[in-house]
Motif scaffolding. Structure first.
Motif, mmCIF file in Angstrom:
data_model
loop_
_atom_site.group_PDB
_atom_site.id
_atom_site.type_symbol
_atom_site.label_atom_id
_atom_site.label_comp_id
_atom_site.label_asym_id
_atom_site.label_seq_id
_atom_site.Cartn_x
_atom_site.Cartn_y
_atom_site.Cartn_z
ATOM 1 N N THR A 8 0.717 -1.183 -0.107
ATOM 2 C CA THR A 8 0.021 -0.043 0.022
ATOM 3 C C THR A 8 0.958 1.260 0.055
ATOM 4 O O THR A 8 0.331 2.137 -0.577
ATOM 5 C CB THR A 8 -0.993 -0.104 1.214
ATOM 6 N N GLU A 9 2.178 1.154 0.407
ATOM 7 C CA GLU A 9 2.948 2.396 0.392
ATOM 8 C C GLU A 9 3.951 2.323 -0.903
ATOM 9 O O GLU A 9 4.038 1.026 -1.277
ATOM 10 C CB GLU A 9 4.101 2.237 1.700
ATOM 11 N N PRO A 10 4.312 3.565 -1.488
ATOM 12 C CA PRO A 10 4.785 3.446 -2.621
ATOM 13 C C PRO A 10 6.347 2.829 -2.419
ATOM 14 O O PRO A 10 7.053 2.988 -1.221
ATOM 15 C CB PRO A 10 5.092 5.043 -2.885
ATOM 16 N N TRP A 11 6.946 2.471 -3.381
ATOM 17 C CA TRP A 11 8.086 2.088 -3.487
ATOM 18 C C TRP A 11 9.110 3.113 -3.606
ATOM 19 O O TRP A 11 8.824 4.280 -3.970
ATOM 20 C CB TRP A 11 8.679 0.910 -4.448
ATOM 21 N N SER A 12 10.272 3.131 -2.529
ATOM 22 C CA SER A 12 11.400 4.192 -2.676
ATOM 23 C C SER A 12 12.163 4.224 -4.016
ATOM 24 O O SER A 12 12.074 3.320 -4.718
ATOM 25 C CB SER A 12 12.327 3.920 -1.717
ATOM 26 N N VAL A 13 12.653 5.386 -4.274
ATOM 27 C CA VAL A 13 13.162 5.659 -5.420
ATOM 28 C C VAL A 13 14.587 4.504 -5.444
ATOM 29 O O VAL A 13 14.839 3.682 -6.485
ATOM 30 C CB VAL A 13 14.018 6.928 -5.692
ATOM 31 N N ARG A 14 14.982 4.321 -4.490
ATOM 32 C CA ARG A 14 16.325 3.357 -4.321
ATOM 33 C C ARG A 14 15.607 1.799 -4.313
ATOM 34 O O ARG A 14 16.368 1.340 -5.242
ATOM 35 C CB ARG A 14 16.709 3.453 -2.880
ATOM 36 N N GLU A 15 14.502 1.587 -4.027
ATOM 37 C CA GLU A 15 14.039 0.232 -4.344
ATOM 38 C C GLU A 15 13.634 0.030 -5.719
ATOM 39 O O GLU A 15 13.875 -0.990 -6.392
ATOM 40 C CB GLU A 15 12.665 0.023 -3.309
ATOM 41 N N LYS A 16 13.253 1.114 -6.721
ATOM 42 C CA LYS A 16 12.798 1.006 -7.785
ATOM 43 C C LYS A 16 14.105 0.887 -8.894
ATOM 44 O O LYS A 16 14.059 0.259 -9.600
ATOM 45 C CB LYS A 16 12.037 2.299 -8.436
ATOM 46 N N ALA B 195 14.792 -2.120 -11.061
ATOM 47 C CA ALA B 195 15.199 -1.997 -12.608
ATOM 48 C C ALA B 195 16.427 -2.715 -12.766
ATOM 49 O O ALA B 195 16.757 -3.166 -13.696
ATOM 50 C CB ALA B 195 15.138 -0.474 -12.914
ATOM 51 N N THR B 196 17.569 -2.428 -11.861
ATOM 52 C CA THR B 196 18.815 -2.986 -12.164
ATOM 53 C C THR B 196 18.854 -4.623 -12.182
ATOM 54 O O THR B 196 19.491 -5.184 -12.770
ATOM 55 C CB THR B 196 20.017 -2.490 -10.991
ATOM 56 N N SER B 197 18.123 -5.011 -11.241
ATOM 57 C CA SER B 197 18.110 -6.578 -11.119
ATOM 58 C C SER B 197 17.029 -7.032 -12.226
ATOM 59 O O SER B 197 17.683 -8.151 -12.598
ATOM 60 C CB SER B 197 17.370 -7.071 -9.770
ATOM 61 N N VAL B 198 16.328 -6.369 -12.744
ATOM 62 C CA VAL B 198 15.747 -6.737 -14.176
ATOM 63 C C VAL B 198 16.531 -6.916 -15.214
ATOM 64 O O VAL B 198 16.446 -7.763 -16.148
ATOM 65 C CB VAL B 198 14.477 -6.003 -14.090
ATOM 66 N N PHE C 137 18.154 -4.760 -0.135
ATOM 67 C CA PHE C 137 18.141 -3.346 -0.323
ATOM 68 C C PHE C 137 16.798 -2.667 0.366
ATOM 69 O O PHE C 137 16.347 -1.508 -0.096
ATOM 70 C CB PHE C 137 18.249 -2.910 -1.900
ATOM 71 N N ALA C 138 15.799 -3.325 0.848
ATOM 72 C CA ALA C 138 14.568 -3.117 1.386
ATOM 73 C C ALA C 138 14.811 -1.878 2.457
ATOM 74 O O ALA C 138 15.754 -2.014 3.136
ATOM 75 C CB ALA C 138 13.917 -4.005 1.940
ATOM 76 N N GLU C 139 13.859 -0.664 2.403
ATOM 77 C CA GLU C 139 13.864 0.176 3.225
ATOM 78 C C GLU C 139 13.445 -0.345 4.713
ATOM 79 O O GLU C 139 12.729 -1.556 4.952
ATOM 80 C CB GLU C 139 12.906 1.362 2.853
ATOM 81 N N PRO C 140 13.924 0.197 5.694
ATOM 82 C CA PRO C 140 13.646 -0.377 7.195
ATOM 83 C C PRO C 140 11.995 -0.505 7.500
ATOM 84 O O PRO C 140 11.295 0.406 6.933
ATOM 85 C CB PRO C 140 14.120 0.786 8.027
ATOM 86 N N GLY C 141 11.510 -1.497 7.988
ATOM 87 C CA GLY C 141 10.230 -1.638 8.284
ATOM 88 C C GLY C 141 9.353 -2.142 7.269
ATOM 89 O O GLY C 141 8.108 -2.262 7.365
ATOM 90 N N ARG C 142 9.962 -2.700 6.139
ATOM 91 C CA ARG C 142 9.086 -3.413 5.022
ATOM 92 C C ARG C 142 8.717 -4.805 5.687
ATOM 93 O O ARG C 142 9.369 -5.315 6.069
ATOM 94 C CB ARG C 142 10.071 -3.317 3.893
ATOM 95 N N PRO C 143 7.320 -5.182 5.172
ATOM 96 C CA PRO C 143 7.117 -6.462 5.488
ATOM 97 C C PRO C 143 7.891 -7.525 4.752
ATOM 98 O O PRO C 143 8.601 -7.121 3.681
ATOM 99 C CB PRO C 143 5.639 -6.662 5.035
ATOM 100 N N PRO C 144 7.911 -8.623 5.089
ATOM 101 C CA PRO C 144 8.736 -9.732 4.698
ATOM 102 C C PRO C 144 8.362 -9.984 3.224
ATOM 103 O O PRO C 144 9.240 -10.398 2.372
ATOM 104 C CB PRO C 144 8.327 -11.056 5.444
ATOM 105 N N ASP C 145 6.992 -9.859 2.843
ATOM 106 C CA ASP C 145 6.533 -10.175 1.394
ATOM 107 C C ASP C 145 6.732 -8.950 0.600
ATOM 108 O O ASP C 145 6.227 -9.119 -0.763
ATOM 109 C CB ASP C 145 5.374 -10.773 1.289
#
Length: 79
Positions: free
Chosen positions: A16-24, A28-31, A49-57
């Motif tokens: 429900t929260e947007p992905w951060s620029v870093r996560e995006k 993209a790099t991984s793809v 590289f997940a931001e702190p507090g992200r759920p496991p999934d």
């Protein structure tokens, strides 16, 4: 209606929260490295590289594919 008949549940399809620029950027790099058909590798590669507090999934295969699709839609194609 005390037993819940006729009531609708809201289904959460993705984060429900947007992905951060870093996560995006990591997505993209991984793809680019693994391809857009290998979501297992993409998901596994970007989990650190997940931001702190992200759920496991947060970086599940389904969410990665969905987010990448949104990135492609939001990107202007070269002219």
């Amino acid at each position: 209606m005390a037993n819940g008949v006729g009531k609708h549940k809201l289904l959460v399809i993705g984060p429900t929260e947007p992905w951060s620029v870093r996560e995006k950027l990591c997505l993209a790099t991984s793809v680019m490295t693994s391809g857009d058909q290998n979501w297992v590798s993409v998901s596994r590669a970007i989990k650190p590289f997940a931001e702190p507090g992200r759920p496991p999934d947060w970086f599940s295969q389904k969410h990665c594919a969905s987010q990448y699709s949104e990135l492609l839609e939001a990107t202007e194609s070269p002219k």
